[in-house]
Design an enzyme around this catalytic site. Structure first.
Site, PDB file in Angstrom:
ATOM      1  N   HIS A   1       0.836  -1.210   0.000  1.00 54.70           N
ATOM      2  CA  HIS A   1       0.000   0.000   0.000  1.00 54.70           C
ATOM      3  C   HIS A   1       0.873   1.263   0.000  1.00 54.70           C
ATOM      4  O   HIS A   1       1.178   1.819   1.055  1.00 54.70           O
ATOM      5  CB  HIS A   1      -0.934  -0.002   1.207  1.00 54.70           C
ATOM      6  CG  HIS A   1      -2.058   0.965   1.076  1.00 54.70           C
ATOM      7  ND1 HIS A   1      -3.343   0.706   1.490  1.00 54.70           N
ATOM      8  CD2 HIS A   1      -2.100   2.213   0.544  1.00 54.70           C
ATOM      9  CE1 HIS A   1      -4.119   1.741   1.236  1.00 54.70           C
ATOM     10  NE2 HIS A   1      -3.377   2.685   0.674  1.00 54.70           N
TER      11      HIS A   1
ATOM     12  N   LEU B   1       3.064   6.492  -4.845  1.00 56.95           N
ATOM     13  CA  LEU B   1       4.338   6.989  -5.397  1.00 56.95           C
ATOM     14  C   LEU B   1       4.199   8.372  -6.048  1.00 56.95           C
ATOM     15  O   LEU B   1       5.196   9.027  -6.317  1.00 56.95           O
ATOM     16  CB  LEU B   1       4.906   5.994  -6.409  1.00 56.95           C
ATOM     17  CG  LEU B   1       5.508   4.721  -5.806  1.00 56.95           C
ATOM     18  CD1 LEU B   1       5.924   3.753  -6.910  1.00 56.95           C
ATOM     19  CD2 LEU B   1       6.693   5.031  -4.912  1.00 56.95           C
ATOM     20  N   ARG B   2       2.989   8.791  -6.341  1.00 54.15           N
ATOM     21  CA  ARG B   2       2.707  10.158  -6.844  1.00 54.15           C
ATOM     22  C   ARG B   2       3.205  10.437  -8.267  1.00 54.15           C
ATOM     23  O   ARG B   2       3.108  11.571  -8.718  1.00 54.15           O
ATOM     24  CB  ARG B   2       3.258  11.241  -5.916  1.00 54.15           C
ATOM     25  CG  ARG B   2       2.862  11.127  -4.463  1.00 54.15           C
ATOM     26  CD  ARG B   2       1.383  11.231  -4.253  1.00 54.15           C
ATOM     27  NE  ARG B   2       1.041  11.377  -2.827  1.00 54.15           N
ATOM     28  CZ  ARG B   2      -0.133  11.036  -2.329  1.00 54.15           C
ATOM     29  NH1 ARG B   2      -1.081  10.516  -3.102  1.00 54.15           N
ATOM     30  NH2 ARG B   2      -0.392  11.214  -1.054  1.00 54.15           N
TER      31      ARG B   2
ATOM     32  N   HIS C   1     -10.776   0.831  -0.241  1.00 57.43           N
ATOM     33  CA  HIS C   1     -10.715   1.903   0.762  1.00 57.43           C
ATOM     34  C   HIS C   1     -12.155   2.080   1.243  1.00 57.43           C
ATOM     35  O   HIS C   1     -12.985   2.620   0.518  1.00 57.43           O
ATOM     36  CB  HIS C   1     -10.168   3.159   0.077  1.00 57.43           C
ATOM     37  CG  HIS C   1     -10.300   4.420   0.869  1.00 57.43           C
ATOM     38  ND1 HIS C   1      -9.215   5.164   1.268  1.00 57.43           N
ATOM     39  CD2 HIS C   1     -11.382   5.093   1.304  1.00 57.43           C
ATOM     40  CE1 HIS C   1      -9.632   6.230   1.926  1.00 57.43           C
ATOM     41  NE2 HIS C   1     -10.944   6.218   1.965  1.00 57.43           N
TER      42      HIS C   1
ATOM     43  N   HIS D   1      -6.395  -0.592   5.083  1.00 58.05           N
ATOM     44  CA  HIS D   1      -6.202   0.217   6.301  1.00 58.05           C
ATOM     45  C   HIS D   1      -7.384   0.221   7.282  1.00 58.05           C
ATOM     46  O   HIS D   1      -8.000   1.258   7.521  1.00 58.05           O
ATOM     47  CB  HIS D   1      -5.801   1.650   5.973  1.00 58.05           C
ATOM     48  CG  HIS D   1      -6.543   2.306   4.836  1.00 58.05           C
ATOM     49  ND1 HIS D   1      -7.904   2.339   4.744  1.00 58.05           N
ATOM     50  CD2 HIS D   1      -6.086   2.971   3.752  1.00 58.05           C
ATOM     51  CE1 HIS D   1      -8.247   2.988   3.646  1.00 58.05           C
ATOM     52  NE2 HIS D   1      -7.184   3.376   3.021  1.00 58.05           N
TER      53      HIS D   1
ATOM     54  N   ASN E   1      -6.564   9.266   6.400  1.00 60.89           N
ATOM     55  CA  ASN E   1      -7.861   8.710   6.040  1.00 60.89           C
ATOM     56  C   ASN E   1      -7.740   7.211   5.839  1.00 60.89           C
ATOM     57  O   ASN E   1      -7.014   6.787   4.944  1.00 60.89           O
ATOM     58  CB  ASN E   1      -8.346   9.386   4.749  1.00 60.89           C
ATOM     59  CG  ASN E   1      -9.771   9.012   4.409  1.00 60.89           C
ATOM     60  OD1 ASN E   1     -10.415   8.264   5.132  1.00 60.89           O
ATOM     61  ND2 ASN E   1     -10.257   9.511   3.294  1.00 60.89           N
TER      62      ASN E   1
ATOM     63  N   ASP F   1       0.567   2.578   3.852  1.00 61.53           N
ATOM     64  CA  ASP F   1      -0.227   3.671   3.285  1.00 61.53           C
ATOM     65  C   ASP F   1       0.642   4.934   3.161  1.00 61.53           C
ATOM     66  O   ASP F   1       0.204   6.040   3.475  1.00 61.53           O
ATOM     67  CB  ASP F   1      -1.500   3.951   4.109  1.00 61.53           C
ATOM     68  CG  ASP F   1      -2.509   4.824   3.347  1.00 61.53           C
ATOM     69  OD1 ASP F   1      -2.255   5.152   2.161  1.00 61.53           O
ATOM     70  OD2 ASP F   1      -3.538   5.180   3.936  1.00 61.53           O
TER      71      ASP F   1
ATOM     72  N   HIS G   1       3.072  14.188   1.136  1.00 62.55           N
ATOM     73  CA  HIS G   1       2.552  15.502   0.765  1.00 62.55           C
ATOM     74  C   HIS G   1       3.640  16.531   1.030  1.00 62.55           C
ATOM     75  O   HIS G   1       4.361  16.428   2.030  1.00 62.55           O
ATOM     76  CB  HIS G   1       1.310  15.861   1.587  1.00 62.55           C
ATOM     77  CG  HIS G   1       0.103  15.051   1.240  1.00 62.55           C
ATOM     78  ND1 HIS G   1      -0.538  15.140   0.025  1.00 62.55           N
ATOM     79  CD2 HIS G   1      -0.563  14.104   1.945  1.00 62.55           C
ATOM     80  CE1 HIS G   1      -1.565  14.290   0.007  1.00 62.55           C
ATOM     81  NE2 HIS G   1      -1.601  13.640   1.156  1.00 62.55           N
TER      82      HIS G   1
HETATM   83 ZN   LIG Z   1      -7.004   4.660   1.313  1.00 59.12          ZN
END
Ligand SMILES: [Zn+2]
Length: 446
Positions: A76, A79-80, A195, A248, A294, A321, A325
């Site tokens: 999970h 990598l953006r 999710h 998660h 989240n 997760d 940012h």
């Molecule tokens: Zn999620």
């Protein structure tokens, strides 16, 4: 149809041979746990160590006092790339993973553009081949643009090499769309990762609904919003026969629902994250946005339920997760900040602190949730030290106290709630296909 093998994205290099001497070899897949040597020949685990005798050309790693484990897998990770280069790239994210002891990661599809078609998957795999220092496996979206309306081309995504589908970051609200997605996933035997968040029940919520949200005056995201979708997914898995992993988990009720469903033989699985087992919503006290994720941090009772779920294998997966940012994005008011924290470089230490020191699991049990369990669920040819297996190996020093310093992260982002924490253990070597991708002493490629 013959699917492409779920191959990793590491470029082929010269085969590597290596001798790892005198470590505690733990292979949860076979139950092996003993002090011994491990020989790697041509990037694979050798049948026996006999061939090494007298061969001084093979490099040696002294592993006395270290755990020799199958390469860790984090299923999970965000990598953006493409589209979020200010937060993370495939290059920086895989370096962070290697430094955390991970040889394989599963990339979530909520990039920009999202991974909802074979072209984006091809692009991501190409970029990984060029820039990743460990194995990157890919997920594809469940729905086009993760909008929850129209199914993504799941067959083409499968053909393009994805090993699971998910709209992570989003949750398909339309039950009929989810049902059809699961019918497709079952046809290709793809794992679906969900999710779990009911949007109506969690609308506007930025932290767990309870004592602290009331005290701090912040809108709540109640447990029931997770529980409702977990229950929905259990029913849909029973109906369609598709395999679903609840991502998660944060709520005690969700753990109970998954435990009961498993007892009935429903093919549902669950994942727990370091922050949900190490922290509670009381941490939000100072409005620090590094505690905003989240699903949100919940209460002590939820934390205890997650630990019990890990202990009885209701929850068979540990993952981070990892959600980077940039500082300027997180340095805003709590309610305005994006959800998510980085995790790759601290998770092994946090898991050791909470689970091993807390006597919830022993090392073989904990490592199973980071190696063979994700490999089996995703159908990866990884996660074991059995003879003939690909030589992805992680060496861990179980008695290596260290202090988390976010400034030293290899990730492009620093948004961690664990800065300054003292952790008891860390990875010392990350070996991908017998090659040293990272070591604590020499860094990358050393
Ligand atoms: Zn999620």
């Amino acid at each position: 149809m013959t699917p492409l093998p779920p191959s990793s994205s590491i470029p082929s290099r010269q085969p590597h041979s290596l001798f790892i001497r005198g470590g505690r070899i733990i292979d949860p897949a076979s139950g092996r746990d003993e002090i011994g040597d491990l020989l790697v020949i041509d990037s694979r685990i050798a049948e026996s160590t006999a061939a090494q005798k007298g061969d001084s050309s093979v490099p040696v790693i002294e592993a006395k006092g270290l755990i020799v484990a199958p390469g860790l897998i984090d299923m999970h990770v965000h990598l953006r790339e493409p589209g979020g280069g200010q937060k993370e790239t495939i290059a920086t994210g895989t370096r962070a993973a290697a430094a955390g002891g991970f040889t394989s990661i599963l990339a979530m599809p909520n990039t920009n553009p999202p991974a909802d078609g074979p072209n984006t998957i091809a692009l991501m795999r190409q970029r990984a081949r060029e820039t990743a220092c460990i194995n990157v496996f890919n997920t594809g979206c469940i729905t086009v643009g993760m909008k929850g309306e129209q199914l993504a081309p799941i067959g083409s995504l499968h053909k393009a090499g994805v090993v699971a589908i998910t709209d992570d970051g989003h949750c398909v609200q339309n039950n009929e769309v989810m049902r059809r997605a699961l019918d497709y996933a079952r046809m290709f035997d793809l794992l679906t990762l969900d999710h779990c968040q009911d949007y109506a029940l969690s609308a506007g919520g930025v932290m767990h609904e309870g004592y602290w949200s009331t005290l701090l005056g912040l809108p709540g995201w109640p447990r029931i919003a997770e529980d409702m979708i977990v229950a929905r997914n259990i029913l849909l898995s029973e109906l369609t026969g598709a395999r679903i992993l609840m991502q998660h988990l944060s709520s005690a009720n969700s753990v109970r629902l998954v435990r009961e469903a498993k007892k009935r033989g429903v093919k549902v699985y669950a994942e727990a994250m370091p922050h949900h087992i190490a922290l509670t919503d009381a941490s939000v006290e100072n409005y620090d946005t590094n505690f905003k994720m989240n699903p949100p941090l919940r209460e002590k009772a939820d934390q205890e339920a997650l630990l019990a779920g890990l202990a009885d294998d209701t929850i068979e997966i540990l993952a981070s997760d990892h959600a980077p940012h940039a500082a300027y994005e997180k340095e805003v008011e709590f309610a305005e900040a994006p959800f998510g924290i980085v995790g790759l470089e601290t998770e092994l230490g946090i898991f050791a602190k909470v689970l091993i020191e807390g006597r919830v699991l022993d090392w073989p049990q904990m490592l199973g949730k980071l190696t063979i369990n994700p490999a089996r669920l995703l159908g990866l040819d990884r996660g074991t030290l059995a003879p003939g297996a690909v030589a992805d190996i992680t060496l861990i020093d179980p008695k290596h106290p260290w202090k988390v310093d976010a400034e030293k992260f290899h990730s492009l982002s620093r948004n961690t709630p664990f800065n300054g924490w003292d952790l008891p253990a860390r990875a010392t070597h990350t070996l991908v296909e017998g090659r040293v991708a990272w070591s604590l002493e020499k860094g990358f490629g050393g």
